[in-house]
Structures are given as structure tokens and as C-alpha cells.
Design a protein around this motif. Structure first.
Motif, mmCIF file in Angstrom:
data_model
loop_
_atom_site.group_PDB
_atom_site.id
_atom_site.type_symbol
_atom_site.label_atom_id
_atom_site.label_comp_id
_atom_site.label_asym_id
_atom_site.label_seq_id
_atom_site.Cartn_x
_atom_site.Cartn_y
_atom_site.Cartn_z
ATOM 1 N N ALA A 106 -4.309 2.222 8.526
ATOM 2 C CA ALA A 106 -5.677 1.878 8.966
ATOM 3 C C ALA A 106 -6.451 1.148 7.875
ATOM 4 C CB ALA A 106 -6.423 3.153 9.367
ATOM 5 N N ASP A 107 -5.937 1.172 6.660
ATOM 6 C CA ASP A 107 -6.609 0.514 5.528
ATOM 7 C C ASP A 107 -6.523 -1.002 5.731
ATOM 8 O OD1 ASP A 107 -7.235 -0.638 3.099
ATOM 9 O OD2 ASP A 107 -6.140 0.830 1.907
ATOM 10 N N ARG A 108 -7.651 -1.644 5.848
ATOM 11 C CA ARG A 108 -7.676 -3.082 6.164
ATOM 12 C C ARG A 108 -7.795 -3.974 4.916
ATOM 13 N NH1 ARG A 108 -5.389 -2.196 9.791
ATOM 14 N NH2 ARG A 108 -6.015 -1.633 11.890
ATOM 15 N N THR A 109 -7.685 -3.393 3.724
ATOM 16 C CA THR A 109 -7.813 -4.205 2.508
ATOM 17 C C THR A 109 -6.770 -5.332 2.523
ATOM 18 O OG1 THR A 109 -8.250 -2.109 1.410
ATOM 19 C CG2 THR A 109 -7.980 -4.052 -0.020
ATOM 20 N N PRO A 110 -7.190 -6.576 2.376
ATOM 21 C CA PRO A 110 -6.198 -7.659 2.373
ATOM 22 C C PRO A 110 -5.319 -7.611 1.125
ATOM 23 C CG PRO A 110 -8.399 -8.537 1.996
ATOM 24 C CD PRO A 110 -8.560 -7.077 2.228
ATOM 25 N N ILE A 111 -4.145 -8.163 1.219
ATOM 26 C CA ILE A 111 -3.150 -8.068 0.131
ATOM 27 C C ILE A 111 -3.691 -8.659 -1.160
ATOM 28 C CG2 ILE A 111 -1.890 -10.195 0.720
ATOM 29 C CD1 ILE A 111 0.704 -8.523 0.221
ATOM 30 N N GLU A 112 -4.486 -9.708 -1.064
ATOM 31 C CA GLU A 112 -5.016 -10.375 -2.269
ATOM 32 C C GLU A 112 -5.938 -9.440 -3.044
ATOM 33 O OE1 GLU A 112 -5.993 -11.612 0.924
ATOM 34 O OE2 GLU A 112 -4.004 -12.495 1.069
ATOM 35 N N ALA A 113 -6.554 -8.475 -2.331
ATOM 36 C CA ALA A 113 -7.523 -7.584 -2.979
ATOM 37 C C ALA A 113 -6.862 -6.332 -3.561
ATOM 38 C CB ALA A 113 -8.587 -7.191 -1.978
ATOM 39 N N LYS A 145 0.836 -1.219 0.000
ATOM 40 C CA LYS A 145 0.000 0.000 0.000
ATOM 41 C C LYS A 145 0.865 1.261 0.000
ATOM 42 C CE LYS A 145 -3.599 -2.442 2.389
ATOM 43 N NZ LYS A 145 -4.067 -2.830 3.732
ATOM 44 N N PHE A 146 1.895 1.287 0.849
ATOM 45 C CA PHE A 146 2.773 2.470 0.855
ATOM 46 C C PHE A 146 3.520 2.604 -0.481
ATOM 47 C CE2 PHE A 146 2.657 2.578 5.625
ATOM 48 C CZ PHE A 146 2.342 3.917 5.758
#
Ligand code: IPD
Ligand code: CA
Ligand code: CA
Length: 267
Positions: A259-266, A175-176
Motif C-alpha cells: 500500500a506504500d505509494r512512495t515512488p522508487i526515485e524517493a 521496499k520488501f
């Protein structure tokens, strides 16, 4: 108090310099290397550096307590406690990658009041006394003023158990990486923090760090005008194993990514 803290700082700097000389002399020589865990190494130089640092401080300040990475020391409930990573960047050192540091902090009555991060290969000595600013080789340093996150250079690291444990920093890294200018994984958390303090990096985050990885560096960052918190923005303690350190300006943007909870697969 200040004169006393200056005396502690002078001793810590002298010992950090000696440990750094020892590490420089031993780098690129054959070393005894052991495993502490599947990926976590310890070299004879981690151990000898700790003896040099803790031994020197014990002789100078027999009333002080110690928390250091390679040995257990009795907790005598003393008001003064040194928190020491004798060699931060052990994997680098063991592989001959010249990026490692000595990290020393002093806590008095539960508050970190002094920090030293010494980078032997660059001959750089970062120091801070609480309330007096951060210094690099005699000159004041301050964090960058860079923003937004998109234009920022960050650093991070990964825990040694990342192959087997779910908290591995992989999703946060992705994400970063898509939201900032770049991320460095140089392998020494104490230097990552010192570099945020010096304005060479704009932010740093990592999980599962130990007090000795961060105690000195987090004081450098706050004394250089930056901000250090936990992942939810809560006040930071060196016993909090999740740290976010920044120039302050990009801090909220960094917290939003964490805080972003999106899983890595998504992603
Ligand atoms: C390690 C380094 C590394 C970080 C690790 C730490 P060590 O310390 O600071 O950058 O990613 O999690 O444990 O083992 O080299 O002292
Ligand atoms: Ca360390
Ligand atoms: Ca270490």
C-alpha cells in the motif's frame, strides 16, 4: 463427490508425473524455442507437455473444459474446467536452469477444488483438495509460523513486459528487500506458492500473473493454513492479476508494504 475428486486427482497426478518425466528427459538437450513476445519464450516442451496433459484429461473426462497456456480450447460452459500451466518456469527451462513445474487445477462450478504442482527435478508432488489440506509426497504440509516480516523469506517475480510497462514490481521489490530477510526470484510462480504452502518461504507477491500460474498454488497455500488475497487484502480470485500469499502471520505487514505509494526515485 470426494470419491470423484480423488479420481480426478489421481489422473492429474499420473499425467503430471508423465509430463515431468518428459521435461526431465528434454532438459539440457537442443530445443526449438520461439518468442511469444519480446521476452516471453515458448519451447517445444511447453507445447508437447500441454498436449500430454490436456490430451490425457480429455480422453479421461471428455465432458470437462480446459484453460491452458499454450492453446485455446472451446469454452463449452461445462461445470468442470481444468486450469493448466504445462511448464511453469519456461525461461529457466529454455536456459537449462533446472527450476520449473507442472501446474494443474480443477474448478467445479467456479470454485477451485483441486490443485497439483509437480516439481520434476526434486521429485516433489504437491497436491490439495479443497477442505482436505495440502500434501507433499503423501505427507501433510503447513505454512510457517515465522514473523515478523523482518525475519521472513519472500519470493516474487517480474512481468515479461517490465522493460516497457509501468507496472513492473520494481518499487515493491526494493521496499520488501529493505524490510524482510531476503527475496528469491526463482522463476516459477507455481513453485513459489507451493513453497509458501510447505513453510519453506513465508510469503509471495506478484502482479500480472495468469490463472494457470496460480490456480493450483493458491489452493495449496490456503489448504496449508496460509492466506491468499489481492494487494488490498480483498478476497482472491485466480482472475485477479495481483496476488499476495503468506503464512497469514505476516500478511498485514505485506499488505502495508504494497500500500506504500512512495515512488522508487524517493526511496
Ligand atoms: C512465469 C513464471 C515466473 C513469473 C512469470 C510467469 P511461465 O510463467 O511463473 O515466475 O514471474 O510472470 O509468467 O511463462 O514460465 O509459464
Ligand atoms: Ca507460468
Ligand atoms: Ca508456462
Amino acid at each position: 463427490m470426494t470419491a470423484e475428486i480423488n479420481r480426478f486427482l489421481a489422473k492429474a497426478q499420473q499425467l503430471a508425473e508423465e509430463a515431468g518425466q518428459h521435461q526431465r528427459a528434454k532438459l539440457w538437450t537442443p530445443l526449438n524455442i520461439e518468442h511469444k513476445g519480446a521476452m516471453d519464450l515458448v519451447t517445444e516442451v511447453d507445447r508437447s507437455s500441454e498436449e500430454l496433459l490436456v490430451g490425457g484429461l480429455q480422453r479421461a473426462f471428455p465432458e470437462h473444459d480446459f484453460l491452458a497456456e499454450e492453446n485455446l480450447y472451446p469454452d463449452r460452459g461445462k461445470s468442470h474446467k481444468w486450469i493448466i500451466d504445462p511448464l511453469d518456469g519456461t525461461t529457466n527451462f529454455a536456459h537449462g536452469f533446472p527450476w520449473f513445474a507442472v501446474s494443474m487445477a480443477l474448478k467445479i462450478e467456479g470454485v477451485v477444488v483441486l490443485g497439483v504442482v509437480h516439481h520434476p527435478m526434486m521429485a516433489e508432488m504437491f497436491t490439495a483438495i479443497k477442505g482436505e489440506g495440502a500434501i507433499l509426497n503423501g505427507s501433510r504440509i503447513s505454512v510457517s509460523s515465522r514473523s515478523p516480516l523482518r525475519s521472513s523469506l519472500l519470493a516474487t517475480g517480474f512481468p515479461y513486459d517490465n522493460a516497457t510497462e509501468p507496472e513492473n514490481n520494481f518499487a515493491q521489490f526494493v521496499k520488501f528487500q529493505t524490510r524482510c530477510r531476503g527475496i528469491r526470484r526463482a522463476g516459477a510462480a507455481a513453485l513459489d506458492l507451493a513453497y509458501v504452502a510447505a513453510g519453506r518461504l513465508d510469503g509471495f507477491w506478484e502482479c500480472k500473473l495468469k490463472p494457470w500460474d496460480v490456480a493450483a498454488g493458491q489452493l495449496l497455500v490456503t489448504e496449508a493454513g496460509g492466506k491468499v488475497t489481492g494487494y488490498s487484502g480483498e478476497p482472491y480470485s485466480v482472475y485477479n492479476h495481483r496476488i499476495v500469499a503468506s503464512n497469514g502471520v505476516i500478511h498485514n505487514e505485506m499488505l502495508a508494504v504494497l500500500a506504500d505509494r512512495t515512488p522508487i526515485e524517493a526511496l
